[in-house]
Design an enzyme around this catalytic site. Structure first.
Site, mmCIF file in Angstrom:
data_model
loop_
_atom_site.group_PDB
_atom_site.id
_atom_site.type_symbol
_atom_site.label_atom_id
_atom_site.label_comp_id
_atom_site.label_asym_id
_atom_site.label_seq_id
_atom_site.Cartn_x
_atom_site.Cartn_y
_atom_site.Cartn_z
ATOM 1 N N SER A 181 26.219 89.288 7.485
ATOM 2 C CA SER A 181 27.104 89.548 8.618
ATOM 3 C C SER A 181 28.561 89.219 8.298
ATOM 4 O O SER A 181 29.369 90.120 8.094
ATOM 5 C CB SER A 181 26.617 88.804 9.856
ATOM 6 O OG SER A 181 27.347 89.175 10.984
ATOM 7 N N ASP A 217 20.653 98.520 13.511
ATOM 8 C CA ASP A 217 21.549 97.385 13.691
ATOM 9 C C ASP A 217 22.587 97.746 14.754
ATOM 10 O O ASP A 217 23.420 98.633 14.552
ATOM 11 C CB ASP A 217 22.243 97.051 12.365
ATOM 12 C CG ASP A 217 22.979 95.720 12.412
ATOM 13 O OD1 ASP A 217 23.476 95.347 13.491
ATOM 14 O OD2 ASP A 217 23.073 95.058 11.363
ATOM 15 N N HIS A 248 19.641 93.301 13.636
ATOM 16 C CA HIS A 248 20.632 92.669 12.759
ATOM 17 C C HIS A 248 20.059 91.517 11.939
ATOM 18 O O HIS A 248 20.569 91.217 10.852
ATOM 19 C CB HIS A 248 21.804 92.166 13.611
ATOM 20 C CG HIS A 248 22.972 91.668 12.813
ATOM 21 N ND1 HIS A 248 23.730 92.482 11.981
ATOM 22 C CD2 HIS A 248 23.511 90.423 12.693
ATOM 23 C CE1 HIS A 248 24.685 91.775 11.405
ATOM 24 N NE2 HIS A 248 24.573 90.522 11.816
#
Length: 360
Positions: A232, A305, A341
């Site tokens: 991320s 995602d 995610h």
């Protein structure tokens, strides 16, 4: 003999048929009612209404004054900090009520907890997990033993987690277990402000924290491969894995951010509310940073995602290949798998995919 004048059908003489109990006609109710208005106890109703209106305007005026003198200055001061929290959400320590100094509580019984000093006043909590094949040997060992194992020739992964939570989050523990099962060392630090690490997160601070861990590992790993796994938030490394990497160059602030209104282009708004990147607090230009790297890169991304759309990973990987002509690979996971995610660690193919480090 003269009779009295008749008025509206009334002759003035009694009607024998109207005696009580006789006749077929009932007395009709009066169609006219007289309403008696009682004066208010405290005076005229008109005066009372004027007083109520005056009090209403007074309350609104005081409220407006409170907003101007208190709420607006407070917002100007605090909103940047609140937005910083929404970007990192570092104050949400999930899971709750855990002791990060005890990794064995998370089934990591071949892991030691330690603390590294990133800079003055900044202490970073770090987990070091040795290869699963050494778990029996690791029982009861101290920090010096764990440090010496870094030079055993096994690849070393530094797992840099994303925003929200700590190194004890289930998906982060899951990644550490997968890498350990493949025979790799895994170091999972919490950035400043996350978990039991001190300080407040900024992009510059997070970079300093990462370099602290990386240099600490390189000093002890000798010729072992050192691979960076960034999730991320994402020098020359032996290899880089980017999972769901955020990139502010190609990705705008998410529309669901409750403070997105702050960036609307109203005249004069920028004078009161500066853009957060002016303070360099949370800008993650992944694409620009990758252009400075000369390492093989593996992109991992789920098609469903919602935080970082798959198109971002596709564009960054293509741009990186064109700019640096390096070994760049993008592996996508079907959206029907529901990984979103944070769920890639659940894919049974992941161990085989990660083995790309053996070709480095």
């Amino acid at each position: 003999m003269s009779h009295p004048p008749t008025i509206a059908g009334y002759s003035g003489l009694p009607n024998p048929r109207r005696r009580r109990g006789h006749g077929h006609h009932k007395r009709l109710p009066s169609k006219t009612k007289v309403a008696l208005r009682h004066p208010a106890k405290n005076g005229s109703p008109t005066i009372n209404r004027k007083k109520e209106r005056s009090q209403g305007w007074l309350k609104r005026g005081l409220l407006a004054l409170f907003v101007i003198l208190v709420v607006v200055p407070f917002s100007v001061k605090m909103l940047p900090e609140l937005i910083q929290h929404f970007v990192y959400t570092h104050r949400i320590s999930l899971p709750f009520f855990v002791d990060l100094s005890r990794p064995a509580d998370f089934s990591l019984n071949h892991t030691i907890n330690m603390y590294l000093t990133s800079e003055e006043g900044i202490s970073l909590g770090v987990w070091h997990t040795v290869p699963e094949s050494r778990w029996k040997e690791a029982q009861g060992k101290d920090l010096a033993w764990y440090q010496n194992t870094l030079s055993d020739g096994s690849p070393v992964f530094i797992y840099l987690h994303g925003n929200t939570g700590t190194r004890a989050a289930p998906h982060r523990v899951g990644v550490a277990k997968i890498l350990s099962a493949l025979g790799y060392h895994v170091l999972v630090p919490d950035y400043r402000g996350f978990g039991d690490s001190t300080g407040e997160p900024t992009e510059a601070g997070l970079t300093t924290d990462f370099l602290c861990v990386y240099n600490w590992v390189k000093e002890r790993s000798r010729n072992s491969l050192v691979v960076i796994w960034g999730h991320s938030l994402g020098v020359v490394f032996d290899g880089v894995i980017l999972e769901g990497a955020f990139n502010t160059v190609r990705q705008n602030i998410p529309p669901f951010n409750p403070f997105a209104w702050r960036y609307w282009k109203f005249p004069g708004l920028g004078y009161l509310y500066r853009a957060p990147w002016e303070d360099n607090k949370f800008v993650f230009p992944t694409e620009e940073n990758l252009k400075k790297m000369r390492s093989p890169i593996l992109f991992l991304h789920s098609e469903d995602d919602l935080l970082v759309p798959i198109e971002v990973a596709q564009q960054v990987s293509v741009a990186q290949t064109a700019a640096c002509h390096l070994k760049v690979k993008l592996v996508t996971f079907e959206g029907s798998l529901g990984y979103l995610h944070n769920g890639l660690y659940r894919d049974p193919r992941l161990p085989e995919i990660v083995k790309f480090v053996q070709s480095l």
